[in-house]
Design a protein around this motif. Structure first.
Motif, PDB file in Angstrom:
ATOM      1  N   GLY A 196       1.317 -30.847  -0.579  1.00  0.00           N
ATOM      2  CA  GLY A 196       2.583 -31.225  -1.201  1.00  0.00           C
ATOM      3  C   GLY A 196       3.759 -30.431  -0.674  1.00  0.00           C
ATOM      4  O   GLY A 196       4.855 -30.490  -1.235  1.00  0.00           O
ATOM      5  N   SER A 223       7.892 -44.262  -9.079  1.00  0.00           N
ATOM      6  CA  SER A 223       8.025 -42.880  -9.551  1.00  0.00           C
ATOM      7  C   SER A 223       7.302 -41.933  -8.609  1.00  0.00           C
ATOM      8  O   SER A 223       6.431 -42.344  -7.822  1.00  0.00           O
ATOM      9  N   LEU A 224       7.655 -40.653  -8.703  1.00  0.00           N
ATOM     10  CA  LEU A 224       6.956 -39.638  -7.919  1.00  0.00           C
ATOM     11  C   LEU A 224       5.507 -39.513  -8.366  1.00  0.00           C
ATOM     12  O   LEU A 224       4.613 -39.238  -7.555  1.00  0.00           O
ATOM     13  N   GLU A 225       5.289 -39.724  -9.664  1.00  0.00           N
ATOM     14  CA  GLU A 225       3.925 -39.645 -10.187  1.00  0.00           C
ATOM     15  C   GLU A 225       3.036 -40.706  -9.539  1.00  0.00           C
ATOM     16  O   GLU A 225       1.888 -40.432  -9.152  1.00  0.00           O
ATOM     17  N   ASP A 226       3.590 -41.908  -9.413  1.00  0.00           N
ATOM     18  CA  ASP A 226       2.827 -42.998  -8.792  1.00  0.00           C
ATOM     19  C   ASP A 226       2.560 -42.697  -7.318  1.00  0.00           C
ATOM     20  O   ASP A 226       1.454 -42.918  -6.815  1.00  0.00           O
ATOM     21  N   ALA A 263       2.428 -39.712  -5.876  1.00  0.00           N
ATOM     22  CA  ALA A 263       1.466 -38.610  -5.774  1.00  0.00           C
ATOM     23  C   ALA A 263       0.045 -39.089  -6.058  1.00  0.00           C
ATOM     24  O   ALA A 263      -0.911 -38.683  -5.387  1.00  0.00           O
ATOM     25  N   GLU A 264      -0.099 -39.968  -7.031  1.00  0.00           N
ATOM     26  CA  GLU A 264      -1.421 -40.496  -7.365  1.00  0.00           C
ATOM     27  C   GLU A 264      -1.972 -41.335  -6.215  1.00  0.00           C
ATOM     28  O   GLU A 264      -3.155 -41.247  -5.877  1.00  0.00           O
ATOM     29  N   LEU A 266       0.727 -32.970  -7.707  1.00  0.00           N
ATOM     30  CA  LEU A 266       2.023 -33.373  -8.258  1.00  0.00           C
ATOM     31  C   LEU A 266       2.952 -32.190  -8.493  1.00  0.00           C
ATOM     32  O   LEU A 266       4.142 -32.247  -8.157  1.00  0.00           O
ATOM     33  N   ASP A 267       2.433 -31.121  -9.079  1.00  0.00           N
ATOM     34  CA  ASP A 267       3.288 -29.962  -9.364  1.00  0.00           C
ATOM     35  C   ASP A 267       3.852 -29.368  -8.075  1.00  0.00           C
ATOM     36  O   ASP A 267       5.033 -28.997  -8.011  1.00  0.00           O
ATOM     37  N   LEU A 315       4.305 -30.952  -5.251  1.00  0.00           N
ATOM     38  CA  LEU A 315       5.261 -31.909  -4.695  1.00  0.00           C
ATOM     39  C   LEU A 315       6.616 -31.786  -5.385  1.00  0.00           C
ATOM     40  O   LEU A 315       7.661 -31.739  -4.724  1.00  0.00           O
ATOM     41  N   LYS A 316       6.598 -31.719  -6.713  1.00  0.00           N
ATOM     42  CA  LYS A 316       7.860 -31.611  -7.452  1.00  0.00           C
ATOM     43  C   LYS A 316       8.585 -30.310  -7.129  1.00  0.00           C
ATOM     44  O   LYS A 316       9.820 -30.285  -7.011  1.00  0.00           O
TER      45      LYS A 316
END
Length: 499
Positions: free
Chosen positions: A311, A372-375, A377-378, A384-385, A387-388
């Motif tokens: 990430g 979304s970023l969540e989508d 990343a998944e 995810l953390d 990446l953010k």
């Protein structure tokens, strides 16, 4: 003094760094009965450079011209390219009020070439650009009425074919070539150039009914199929044999550091032309230079590049493509071959000039869209953390206009943040896409001898088979221009020489 004949007999291949003794060109005294068929001009290949060369030779007075293609279809590398061409001072530029000149483009190319250009060749390219462009338009090529500015250029001078990429250029040129009486022989593998006692190229040894075998490690060295023929070329031979990116066996010797690299080339992009030219005594230069590319080369710098395994960023987004190629290759080697990504947000996507290419690559799976970023990343299994946190740091630096981590030039990347959905993930897939190595030619497209730096009589070359025009980096649209300019000059000059 060692003659060209003696040089060829004692080992041109050794001087060129190749171990292809079976392909060594041998001086011979021809007899009419030796030849299967006689032509005025033989062109090896069937890409854009080959058709332009064939048409140019026919326009210059040749009665019998033959294009010899080892594959079962025409096109070579041209057929899989997007067909864009950079022309300084084109009619479309003038119609749109865009100021440009060959001198301005020459400056751009010499800068990109990083000292590896042969300036007289680069100058020949740009000074003949409009004439070569008019040449292919005369033979049916059509272009859209939009202009783009590829990376490294300082003016909008890139034109796009009107339809179907470069195949939209090949189709009308092929039709025009055949209408003018040119011959096209498919499944014809040229094994070597034949030289007479004075070192002049007089024809080729080839095999018809040849079928390229993708299952062999090296088709060039292992495939013995086909029917042997000898074709005479009264005026000369023009090599438009392209590059060798798909020839992993040969590439592992020239570029061992990229033995496992991806390539965008078709299977027939092997080193047969390179070996053939070297065996005839051509001066082969820039063997370690290459041009990398990515599915979205011009678009990916608008985003933030990350390693999906961590990430985290891994390179300056404004770095040149060679630096990004090396960095992306290292990521692949370290993370289990997980493809690096460039993440663009909605604002960055609006800055993309060639959205058609993005859409085309989305169909191919190289670009994905996420709400979304969540989508995102998944989808790519990115932490995810991490990446953010990377995005937060990147956005803060973009806000200030200073990259303290990788020294990216935010002015070049349009000071983009990654904060507005939807988000686009673009694969940063490092491909070898163009061989910058090849035969040195003169501004007349004559192949230069390694023995005496003089042109090899009867031997010409154009396109990716040559080197020295682009130096260390070929800019966008210049491969097609190269094919058109030097193909045109080769066909013209092979007929201008008295024999």
């Amino acid at each position: 003094m060692k003659t060209r004949r003696a040089f060829i007999q004692t080992g041109a291949v050794a001087l060129c760094g190749l171990a292809a003794a079976p392909a060594l060109a041998k001086p011979r005294k021809p007899k009419d009965a030796d030849w299967t068929e006689t032509f005025d001009v033989i062109v090896i290949g069937s890409g854009l450079a080959a058709f332009v060369a064939g048409l140019s030779a026919l326009e210059s007075g040749a009665k019998r011209v033959a294009l010899l293609e080892k594959m079962g279809m025409i096109g070579g590398s041209t057929a899989i390219s997007n067909g864009t061409i950079s022309v300084p001072g084109s009619p479309l530029q003038k119609a749109q009020g865009i100021e440009d000149s060959p001198e301005a483009m020459l400056k751009d190319l010499l800068k990109a070439g990083k000292g590896f250009c042969h300036p007289e060749l680069t100058k020949t390219l740009v000074s003949n650009g409009v004439e070569a462009f008019d040449f292919i338009v005369k033979h049916g090529a059509k272009f859209k009425d939009t202009l783009m500015m590829p990376g490294g250029m300082t003016a909008k001078r890139l034109l796009q074919p009107d339809y179907n990429g470069a195949t939209g250029l090949l189709a009308p040129l092929r039709e025009s070539y055949l209408k003018m009486g040119g011959q096209l022989i498919l499944c014809c593998k040229v094994d070597r150039l034949l030289l007479d006692r004075d070192g002049r190229v007089e024809g080729v040894a080839a095999r018809t009914d040849y079928h390229f075998n993708t299952r062999l490690k090296s088709d060039d060295l292992e495939n013995k199929g086909g029917t042997p023929v000898r074709y005479r070329a009264k005026r000369g031979v023009i090599c438009c044999t392209g590059g060798f990116e798909a020839d992993r066996a040969f590439r592992s010797q020239e570029l061992p550091q990229f033995d496992g690299a991806f390539t965008t080339e078709h299977p027939g992009a092997t080193a047969s032309g390179y070996r053939m030219l070297a065996a005839a005594g051509a001066r082969m230069i820039n063997g370690t230079l290459y041009r990398p590319a990515f599915p979205c080369t011009d678009e990916q710098p608008l985003g933030m590049m990350i390693d999906p395994a961590t990430g985290k960023r891994f390179v300056s987004e404004s770095a040149d493509r060679v630096a990004i190629f090396h960095a992306a290759s290292k990521v692949l080697a370290s993370n289990g071959r997980r493809m690096p990504l460039s993440i663009l947000d909605g604002d960055a996507y609006e800055l993309v000039e060639n959205k058609h290419r993005m859409e085309k690559n989305a169909v191919a799976g190289y670009v994905t869209k996420h709400d979304s970023l969540e989508d995102l990343a998944e989808h790519y299994k990115i932490p995810l953390d991490a990446l953010k946190a990377t995005i937060e740091e990147y956005n803060a630096m973009a806000e200030k206009g200073e990259d303290t981590a990788f020294k990216a030039d935010f002015a070049k990347t349009k000071n983009n943040k990654v904060d507005k959905p939807p988000y686009y993930a673009v694969m940063v897939k490092p491909n070898l896409t163009y061989s910058l190595a090849g035969a040195l030619i003169t501004p007349k497209a004559e192949v230069v001898s390694v023995l005496d730096d003089a042109p090899i009589p009867g031997l010409y070359a154009a396109g990716e088979a040559t080197s020295g025009v682009h130096g260390a980096m070929r800019l966008g649209g210049c491969a097609i221009l190269d094919c058109c300019v030097f193909g045109m000059l080769a066909g013209r000059n092979v007929m201008a020489k008295k024999v």
